[in-house]
Design a protein around this motif. Sequence first.
Motif, PDB file in Angstrom:
ATOM      1  N   LEU A   1       0.799  -1.225   0.000  1.00 55.17           N
ATOM      2  CA  LEU A   1       0.000   0.000   0.000  1.00 55.17           C
ATOM      3  C   LEU A   1       0.834   1.280   0.000  1.00 55.17           C
ATOM      4  O   LEU A   1       0.276   2.370   0.073  1.00 55.17           O
ATOM      5  CB  LEU A   1      -0.942   0.000   1.215  1.00 55.17           C
ATOM      6  N   ASN A   2       2.162   1.140  -0.059  1.00 52.66           N
ATOM      7  CA  ASN A   2       3.062   2.291  -0.069  1.00 52.66           C
ATOM      8  C   ASN A   2       2.731   3.259   1.073  1.00 52.66           C
ATOM      9  O   ASN A   2       2.659   4.469   0.892  1.00 52.66           O
ATOM     10  CB  ASN A   2       3.015   3.011  -1.421  1.00 52.66           C
ATOM     11  N   THR A   3       2.499   2.684   2.243  1.00 50.14           N
ATOM     12  CA  THR A   3       2.072   3.457   3.401  1.00 50.14           C
ATOM     13  C   THR A   3       2.817   2.984   4.640  1.00 50.14           C
ATOM     14  O   THR A   3       3.011   1.783   4.835  1.00 50.14           O
ATOM     15  CB  THR A   3       0.546   3.289   3.614  1.00 50.14           C
ATOM     16  N   GLU A   4       3.208   3.939   5.468  1.00 50.27           N
ATOM     17  CA  GLU A   4       3.842   3.619   6.744  1.00 50.27           C
ATOM     18  C   GLU A   4       2.756   3.570   7.818  1.00 50.27           C
ATOM     19  O   GLU A   4       1.939   4.491   7.924  1.00 50.27           O
ATOM     20  CB  GLU A   4       4.877   4.681   7.110  1.00 50.27           C
ATOM     21  N   ILE A   5       2.756   2.478   8.571  1.00 50.54           N
ATOM     22  CA  ILE A   5       1.762   2.326   9.637  1.00 50.54           C
ATOM     23  C   ILE A   5       2.442   2.222  10.991  1.00 50.54           C
ATOM     24  O   ILE A   5       3.625   1.918  11.084  1.00 50.54           O
ATOM     25  CB  ILE A   5       0.868   1.083   9.430  1.00 50.54           C
ATOM     26  N   LYS A   6       1.646   2.448  12.015  1.00 50.79           N
ATOM     27  CA  LYS A   6       2.050   2.162  13.390  1.00 50.79           C
ATOM     28  C   LYS A   6       1.219   0.966  13.834  1.00 50.79           C
ATOM     29  O   LYS A   6       0.003   0.932  13.626  1.00 50.79           O
ATOM     30  CB  LYS A   6       1.790   3.360  14.295  1.00 50.79           C
ATOM     31  N   VAL A   7       1.883  -0.029  14.401  1.00 51.55           N
ATOM     32  CA  VAL A   7       1.199  -1.219  14.891  1.00 51.55           C
ATOM     33  C   VAL A   7       0.867  -1.008  16.363  1.00 51.55           C
ATOM     34  O   VAL A   7       1.732  -0.681  17.165  1.00 51.55           O
ATOM     35  CB  VAL A   7       2.076  -2.479  14.691  1.00 51.55           C
ATOM     36  N   HIS A   8      -0.393  -1.204  16.684  1.00 48.27           N
ATOM     37  CA  HIS A   8      -0.871  -1.040  18.060  1.00 48.27           C
ATOM     38  C   HIS A   8      -1.127  -2.427  18.673  1.00 48.27           C
ATOM     39  O   HIS A   8      -0.381  -3.349  18.391  1.00 48.27           O
ATOM     40  CB  HIS A   8      -2.129  -0.167  18.078  1.00 48.27           C
ATOM     41  N   ASP A   9      -2.176  -2.564  19.442  1.00 41.91           N
ATOM     42  CA  ASP A   9      -2.472  -3.813  20.148  1.00 41.91           C
ATOM     43  C   ASP A   9      -2.852  -4.947  19.207  1.00 41.91           C
ATOM     44  O   ASP A   9      -3.476  -4.730  18.163  1.00 41.91           O
ATOM     45  CB  ASP A   9      -3.632  -3.599  21.124  1.00 41.91           C
ATOM     46  N   MET A  10      -2.509  -6.157  19.633  1.00 39.40           N
ATOM     47  CA  MET A  10      -2.943  -7.342  18.905  1.00 39.40           C
ATOM     48  C   MET A  10      -4.424  -7.567  19.191  1.00 39.40           C
ATOM     49  O   MET A  10      -4.874  -7.437  20.333  1.00 39.40           O
ATOM     50  CB  MET A  10      -2.155  -8.574  19.324  1.00 39.40           C
ATOM     51  N   ILE A  11      -5.172  -7.880  18.148  1.00 40.53           N
ATOM     52  CA  ILE A  11      -6.586  -8.200  18.293  1.00 40.53           C
ATOM     53  C   ILE A  11      -6.723  -9.672  18.653  1.00 40.53           C
ATOM     54  O   ILE A  11      -7.498 -10.052  19.524  1.00 40.53           O
ATOM     55  CB  ILE A  11      -7.358  -7.890  16.989  1.00 40.53           C
ATOM     56  N   GLY A  12      -5.944 -10.497  17.980  1.00 39.93           N
ATOM     57  CA  GLY A  12      -5.975 -11.924  18.238  1.00 39.93           C
ATOM     58  C   GLY A  12      -5.349 -12.697  17.096  1.00 39.93           C
ATOM     59  O   GLY A  12      -4.960 -12.122  16.082  1.00 39.93           O
TER      60      GLY A  12
END
Length: 128
Positions: free
Chosen positions: A56-67
């Motif tokens: 997606l040519n996008t930088e993300i921040k990873v937060h909490d795991m959902i599962g």
Amino acid sequence: MNTINVVAAVIKHKDKIFATQRGYGEFKGGWEFPGGKVESGEEPEAALIREIQEELNTEIKVHDMIGTIEYDYPTFHLRMSCYWCSVVSGQLELLEHEAARWLGRDELYSVSWLPADWQVLGEIEGEM
């Protein structure tokens, strides 16, 4: 049965989540949360950041795991770790997917989710 370990980004912005439609492969046309395979020795969060950058040519921040979803497809077992994520920079360009939509809580079931992704919708809906 071969196990494939993948990570999936549930990208949330305000009260909507980002869904993508596969543009290739056996499950072409099915809707999913973007992400991909975890490489050998790679941390899941790092894999997710890399995959979203590639797809997606996008930088993300990873937060909490959902599962973690365990799902048996006909030819392989999928282990999919799902994480809440947010966009840091980029425009979510579709480099590999056919289409994308931002879905509100009342629209979550309006697309044809792939079976493994379907499994996590209840948890997501409860957090929206």
